[in-house]
Design a protein around this motif. Structure first.
Motif, PDB file in Angstrom:
ATOM      1  N   ASP A 278       0.841  -1.373  -0.025  1.00 11.06           N
ATOM      2  CA  ASP A 278       0.120   0.267  -0.127  1.00 11.06           C
ATOM      3  C   ASP A 278       0.689   1.258   0.230  1.00 11.06           C
ATOM      4  OD1 ASP A 278      -2.935   0.642   0.704  1.00 11.06           O
ATOM      5  OD2 ASP A 278      -1.522   2.045   2.191  1.00 11.06           O
TER       6      ASP A 278
ATOM      7  N   ALA B 217      -3.165   0.507  -6.713  1.00 13.63           N
ATOM      8  CA  ALA B 217      -3.913   0.484  -5.811  1.00 13.63           C
ATOM      9  C   ALA B 217      -2.847  -0.560  -5.757  1.00 13.63           C
ATOM     10  CB  ALA B 217      -5.428  -0.020  -6.393  1.00 13.63           C
TER      11      ALA B 217
ATOM     12  N   THR C  52      -5.233  -7.294  -3.713  1.00 10.00           N
ATOM     13  CA  THR C  52      -5.485  -6.886  -2.874  1.00 10.00           C
ATOM     14  C   THR C  52      -5.229  -9.206  -1.718  1.00 10.00           C
ATOM     15  OG1 THR C  52      -7.526  -7.484  -0.886  1.00 10.00           O
ATOM     16  CG2 THR C  52      -7.876  -7.579  -3.081  1.00 10.00           C
TER      17      THR C  52
ATOM     18  N   THR D 198     -14.325  -3.683  -1.080  1.00  7.66           N
ATOM     19  CA  THR D 198     -13.470  -2.997  -1.757  1.00  7.66           C
ATOM     20  C   THR D 198     -11.688  -2.503  -2.003  1.00  7.66           C
ATOM     21  OG1 THR D 198     -13.824  -0.944   0.302  1.00  7.66           O
ATOM     22  CG2 THR D 198     -15.715  -0.847  -0.571  1.00  7.66           C
ATOM     23  N   ILE D 199     -11.263  -1.793  -2.715  1.00 11.12           N
ATOM     24  CA  ILE D 199     -10.291  -1.642  -2.468  1.00 11.12           C
ATOM     25  C   ILE D 199      -9.786  -0.042  -2.760  1.00 11.12           C
ATOM     26  CG2 ILE D 199      -9.812  -4.024  -3.544  1.00 11.12           C
ATOM     27  CD1 ILE D 199      -8.805  -1.781  -5.778  1.00 11.12           C
ATOM     28  N   THR D 200      -8.639   0.250  -1.566  1.00 12.29           N
ATOM     29  CA  THR D 200      -7.854   1.297  -2.616  1.00 12.29           C
ATOM     30  C   THR D 200      -7.278   1.525  -3.108  1.00 12.29           C
ATOM     31  OG1 THR D 200      -8.444   1.613   0.144  1.00 12.29           O
ATOM     32  CG2 THR D 200      -6.909   3.098  -0.598  1.00 12.29           C
TER      33      THR D 200
ATOM     34  N   TYR E 138      -4.630   5.203  -5.315  1.00 13.78           N
ATOM     35  CA  TYR E 138      -4.778   6.438  -5.087  1.00 13.78           C
ATOM     36  C   TYR E 138      -4.258   6.970  -6.078  1.00 13.78           C
ATOM     37  CZ  TYR E 138      -3.154   4.497  -0.799  1.00 13.78           C
ATOM     38  OH  TYR E 138      -3.279   4.272   0.612  1.00 13.78           O
TER      39      TYR E 138
ATOM     40  N   ALA F 245      -6.448   9.506  -2.022  1.00 14.76           N
ATOM     41  CA  ALA F 245      -7.321   8.263  -1.771  1.00 14.76           C
ATOM     42  C   ALA F 245      -8.651   8.138  -2.873  1.00 14.76           C
ATOM     43  CB  ALA F 245      -7.165   7.455  -0.820  1.00 14.76           C
ATOM     44  N   HIS F 246      -8.978   6.518  -3.143  1.00 18.12           N
ATOM     45  CA  HIS F 246     -10.621   6.471  -3.886  1.00 18.12           C
ATOM     46  C   HIS F 246     -10.740   4.646  -3.342  1.00 18.12           C
ATOM     47  CE1 HIS F 246      -9.837   9.744  -6.216  1.00 18.12           C
ATOM     48  NE2 HIS F 246      -8.458  10.273  -6.178  1.00 18.12           N
ATOM     49  N   THR F 247     -11.710   5.225  -2.725  1.00 16.93           N
ATOM     50  CA  THR F 247     -12.298   3.590  -2.506  1.00 16.93           C
ATOM     51  C   THR F 247     -12.705   3.100  -3.908  1.00 16.93           C
ATOM     52  OG1 THR F 247     -12.631   4.554  -1.123  1.00 16.93           O
ATOM     53  CG2 THR F 247     -14.160   1.833  -1.752  1.00 16.93           C
TER      54      THR F 247
ATOM     55  N   ASP G  87     -14.648  -0.054  -6.156  1.00 18.34           N
ATOM     56  CA  ASP G  87     -15.477  -1.558  -5.950  1.00 18.34           C
ATOM     57  C   ASP G  87     -15.021  -2.633  -6.200  1.00 18.34           C
ATOM     58  OD1 ASP G  87     -17.429  -3.928  -6.354  1.00 18.34           O
ATOM     59  OD2 ASP G  87     -19.274  -2.918  -7.254  1.00 18.34           O
TER      60      ASP G  87
END
Length: 390
Positions: free
Chosen positions: A64, A158, A161, A168-170, A172, A178-180, A182
């Motif tokens: 991350d 990103a 995961t 959800t994933i984060t 940049y 940060a953007h969330t 689906d």
């Protein structure tokens, strides 16, 4: 890809349905006395759960943090263009190699030390050797993003995961914001995914496991049979079941642990890489040798199929397995070893994303045709194959 879910309950009835004779024979013998180093094995097993959690957390933090650093570096138009040109042609981009090129933009060159540091930290967390080299890779999240990326759309970055059930994933952007997203539906804008080169990690991990098993005498080299040749079991077809996965995850890296009793009467473990087996629902025809029967005392062996992921610490896994298998002695009759291998894997490996895929009990040298896995999560077609010596 992952074929893993909850920890299986391998009931005695299921085992008997696979091999009545072997199970009855196992029940007829008392438990083997533990060798002198059992305590050390128990300590390794006991310590593995915290190590597993630490590995998962450490790798996630490193990925991350690095994903955000890469995203910020893309604010430089020249570097962003270089990454884009490489990403649209390469399935996996070795960013560390790209930053080391003479023509790399300054924004890329500034990433070099942080990428190298991240690679070292990930290797250490996964129990891999210091000589493993670069592990982090950058790839486009989905082929559907390629058109917009080529057209100049600003990409997000990103970290992949490890959680199959993530909603959800984060990601940049180039400002580090940060953007969330689906996890089940690929977004409209391009997203680079920072992930581990699991093929490279698996190869390094198999080396570590062989070394660790060797320390415990679990894969002692057998007498050479090159001149005479030897019998093997070959995989002519294999398929794993299809499971829904987050788009951000890449292909699987599968390996198997072949277990049985060696010619010296001790339990033997042979890791077998299966790098082609990267997608569920696809039938592969590898013609790969799975079992070399010249290494085994009995005409039976077991197979436990596993999957590499970012949370796997190969050294801890090998120690845990060795700690259990060292307590099993040859009783003069074959004993199935699948349960012993699964029991060696600490409980917390079965929550969220365990590495267990499927298992096959009592494969015999003359087995021919389809064999379904004990979990009904995959099947293999097998045939005897004689390797002729020169």
């Amino acid at each position: 890809m992952s074929s893993r879910r909850a920890r299986p309950k391998l009931l005695a009835g299921a085992i008997i349905s696979v091999t009545c004779l072997a199970t009855v024979q196992l029940a007829a013998f008392p438990a083997a006395a533990a060798p002198a180093d059992t305590a050390a094995g128990d300590r390794a097993t006991a310590s593995a759960p915290s190590s597993r959690a630490a590995t998962s957390a450490a790798v996630s933090r490193i990925e991350d943090r690095t994903a955000r650093a890469v995203a910020v570096s893309l604010a430089d138009a020249g570097w962003r263009s270089q990454v884009r040109d490489a990403a649209v042609t390469d399935k996996q981009l070795d960013l560390r190699a790209l930053t080391g090129r003479a023509a790399a933009a300054q924004a890329g060159k500034r990433l070099t030390s942080s990428l190298a540091s991240a690679d070292r930290q990930i290797a250490a967390a996964k129990g891999l050797g210091a000589d493993t080299g670069s592990l982090l890779r950058l790839r486009l999240g989905a082929d559907s993003m390629r058109k917009d990326l080529k057209a100049g759309a600003a990409p997000l970055v990103a970290a992949a995961t490890a959680d199959d059930h993530a909603k959800t994933i984060t990601a940049y952007d180039s400002r580090g914001a940060a953007h969330t997203l689906d996890a089940r539906k690929a977004p409209d804008r391009p997203v680079y995914v920072l992930d581990i080169d699991e093929s490279k990690a698996l190869t390094a991990g198999m080396k570590v496991m062989r070394q660790e098993f060797g320390k415990h005498g679990l894969n002692v080299p057998q007498a050479s049979t090159a001149a005479a040749g030897f019998w093997t079991t070959r995989i002519t077809g294999v398929e794993l079941s299809d499971d829904e996965e987050p788009w951000v995850k890449g292909d699987a890296e599968i390996y198997s642990l072949v277990t049985g009793f060696g010619l010296d009467g001790k339990v033997r473990v042979d890791p077998v890489e299966m790098p082609y087996l990267d997608k569920d629902g696809v039938v592969y025809h590898p013609n790969q040798i799975l079992v070399n029967w010249s290494n085994y005392k009995y005409n039976l062996a077991d197979v436990v199929m596993m999957e590499e992921d970012g949370s796997t610490n190969y050294r801890d896994l090998a120690k845990a397995i060795a700690g259990i298998l060292l307590t099993i002695a040859d009783q003069g009759v074959y004993i199935p070893l699948v349960n012993a291998v699964l029991d060696a894997i600490p409980d917390d490996w079965w929550t969220d994303d365990p590495d267990y895929v499927d298992s096959w009990y009592t494969l015999a040298k003359n087995d021919t045709g389809r064999r379904n896995g004990a979990r009904a999560n995959g099947w293999m077609t097998l045939e005897p194959y004689y390797v002729q010596g020169f």
